[in-house]
Motif scaffolding. Structure first.
Motif, PDB file in Angstrom:
ATOM      1  N   ARG A   1       0.813  -1.214   0.000  1.00 48.97           N
ATOM      2  CA  ARG A   1       0.000   0.000   0.000  1.00 48.97           C
ATOM      3  C   ARG A   1       0.853   1.273   0.000  1.00 48.97           C
ATOM      4  NH1 ARG A   1      -4.569  -2.398  -0.088  1.00 48.97           N
ATOM      5  NH2 ARG A   1      -5.407  -3.832   1.425  1.00 48.97           N
ATOM      6  N   LEU A   2       1.972   1.213  -0.726  1.00 46.14           N
ATOM      7  CA  LEU A   2       2.812   2.389  -0.866  1.00 46.14           C
ATOM      8  C   LEU A   2       2.132   3.398  -1.781  1.00 46.14           C
ATOM      9  CD1 LEU A   2       6.265   0.647  -1.460  1.00 46.14           C
ATOM     10  CD2 LEU A   2       5.344   1.532   0.697  1.00 46.14           C
ATOM     11  N   LYS A   3       2.446   4.650  -1.560  1.00 41.91           N
ATOM     12  CA  LYS A   3       1.958   5.717  -2.429  1.00 41.91           C
ATOM     13  C   LYS A   3       3.103   6.292  -3.267  1.00 41.91           C
ATOM     14  CE  LYS A   3      -2.210   5.804  -0.620  1.00 41.91           C
ATOM     15  NZ  LYS A   3      -2.698   4.450  -0.645  1.00 41.91           N
ATOM     16  N   ARG A   4       4.345   6.010  -2.841  1.00 38.95           N
ATOM     17  CA  ARG A   4       5.523   6.537  -3.533  1.00 38.95           C
ATOM     18  C   ARG A   4       6.642   5.500  -3.472  1.00 38.95           C
ATOM     19  NH1 ARG A   4       8.695  11.545  -4.146  1.00 38.95           N
ATOM     20  NH2 ARG A   4      10.885  10.937  -3.917  1.00 38.95           N
ATOM     21  N   ILE A   5       7.270   5.276  -4.625  1.00 40.60           N
ATOM     22  CA  ILE A   5       8.481   4.460  -4.693  1.00 40.60           C
ATOM     23  C   ILE A   5       9.557   5.355  -5.294  1.00 40.60           C
ATOM     24  CG2 ILE A   5       9.605   2.431  -5.693  1.00 40.60           C
ATOM     25  CD1 ILE A   5       6.826   1.086  -5.707  1.00 40.60           C
ATOM     26  N   GLY A   6      10.661   5.472  -4.587  1.00 41.44           N
ATOM     27  CA  GLY A   6      11.748   6.328  -5.037  1.00 41.44           C
ATOM     28  C   GLY A   6      12.933   5.504  -5.513  1.00 41.44           C
ATOM     29  N   ALA A   7      13.873   6.182  -6.135  1.00 40.86           N
ATOM     30  CA  ALA A   7      15.121   5.547  -6.567  1.00 40.86           C
ATOM     31  C   ALA A   7      16.198   6.620  -6.655  1.00 40.86           C
ATOM     32  CB  ALA A   7      14.946   4.876  -7.925  1.00 40.86           C
ATOM     33  N   VAL A   8      17.417   6.236  -6.289  1.00 39.08           N
ATOM     34  CA  VAL A   8      18.585   7.100  -6.405  1.00 39.08           C
ATOM     35  C   VAL A   8      19.569   6.383  -7.308  1.00 39.08           C
ATOM     36  CG1 VAL A   8      20.481   8.209  -5.159  1.00 39.08           C
ATOM     37  CG2 VAL A   8      18.206   8.067  -4.105  1.00 39.08           C
ATOM     38  N   VAL A   9      19.988   7.049  -8.406  1.00 38.24           N
ATOM     39  CA  VAL A   9      20.792   6.401  -9.434  1.00 38.24           C
ATOM     40  C   VAL A   9      21.941   7.309  -9.854  1.00 38.24           C
ATOM     41  CG1 VAL A   9      20.731   5.382 -11.753  1.00 38.24           C
ATOM     42  CG2 VAL A   9      18.715   5.239 -10.285  1.00 38.24           C
ATOM     43  N   PHE A  10      23.132   6.732  -9.956  1.00 35.77           N
ATOM     44  CA  PHE A  10      24.274   7.491 -10.452  1.00 35.77           C
ATOM     45  C   PHE A  10      23.925   8.104 -11.815  1.00 35.77           C
ATOM     46  CE2 PHE A  10      26.322   5.378  -7.135  1.00 35.77           C
ATOM     47  CZ  PHE A  10      27.681   5.637  -7.067  1.00 35.77           C
ATOM     48  N   VAL A  11      24.281   9.362 -12.028  1.00 31.85           N
ATOM     49  CA  VAL A  11      24.015  10.039 -13.291  1.00 31.85           C
ATOM     50  C   VAL A  11      24.590   9.234 -14.454  1.00 31.85           C
ATOM     51  CG1 VAL A  11      24.582  12.114 -14.639  1.00 31.85           C
ATOM     52  CG2 VAL A  11      23.833  12.331 -12.254  1.00 31.85           C
TER      53      VAL A  11
END
Length: 176
Positions: A124-134
């Motif tokens: 029941r997440l409303k947001r999934i984030g990600a951090v990725v090297f440019v």
């Protein structure tokens, strides 16, 4: 009960100590870690401790990490997970790593799609984030194609081998 997810070609399942050699193979590979922001793993014992940490994270509802297994062969080709899971704030961050021999075959796309569905439908997440090297063009493209929106660039956010790297931060919001 730890959830097992399946796609046409993949089984996402809980990691066990028996997977330690494959996980060590993956996370000691310089090519895999090039854009991961992690030092190489060096021993089976270290991997077993990490697998135990993953198990505790799931029990404490802080994260979930699957081994990505090829159904046809029964072997692990990488990992995928949701970390920084907050039930209160209904969000988590996704991360994944595949062995180089599994790159370019659509496995990451398949696994990411399944984990997104699980995150929104079951957790029941409303947001999934990600951090990725440019510089990680393949991962940036995968996330964009999966519907993630680039929110910005974090300067000198991750270090790899003592070198600072900028990262893009992405999000995918649940649509109703």
């Amino acid at each position: 009960m730890f959830p097992t997810l399946e796609t046409e070609r993949l089984r996402l399942r809980e990691l066990s100590d028996e997977d330690a050699p494959a996980v060590l193979h993956c996370f000691s590979d310089a090519e895999v870690l090039r854009y991961y922001g992690q030092k190489p793993l060096t021993s089976i014992e270290q991997v077993k401790q990490i697998i135990e940490h993953f198990s505790r994270s799931f029990e404490e509802k802080r994260g979930i990490k699957w081994g990505i297994e090829l159904k046809a062969e029964g072997n692990i080709i990488g990992t995928i997970g949701l970390q920084e899971w907050s039930s209160e704030h209904q969000r988590a961050d996704i991360s994944y790593a595949l062995f180089p021999e599994a790159w370019g075959k659509g496995y990451a796309k398949e696994a990411v799609s399944q984990v997104i569905s699980f995150g929104f439908d079951e957790l029941r997440l409303k947001r999934i984030g990600a951090v990725v090297f440019v510089e990680n063009h393949a991962s940036n493209r995968l996330l964009t194609n999966a519907g993630f929106v680039k929110e910005g660039t974090l300067r000198n956010y991750m270090y790899q081998n003592e070198v600072p790297y900028d990262t893009h931060i992405y999000s995918l919001l649940k649509t109703y």
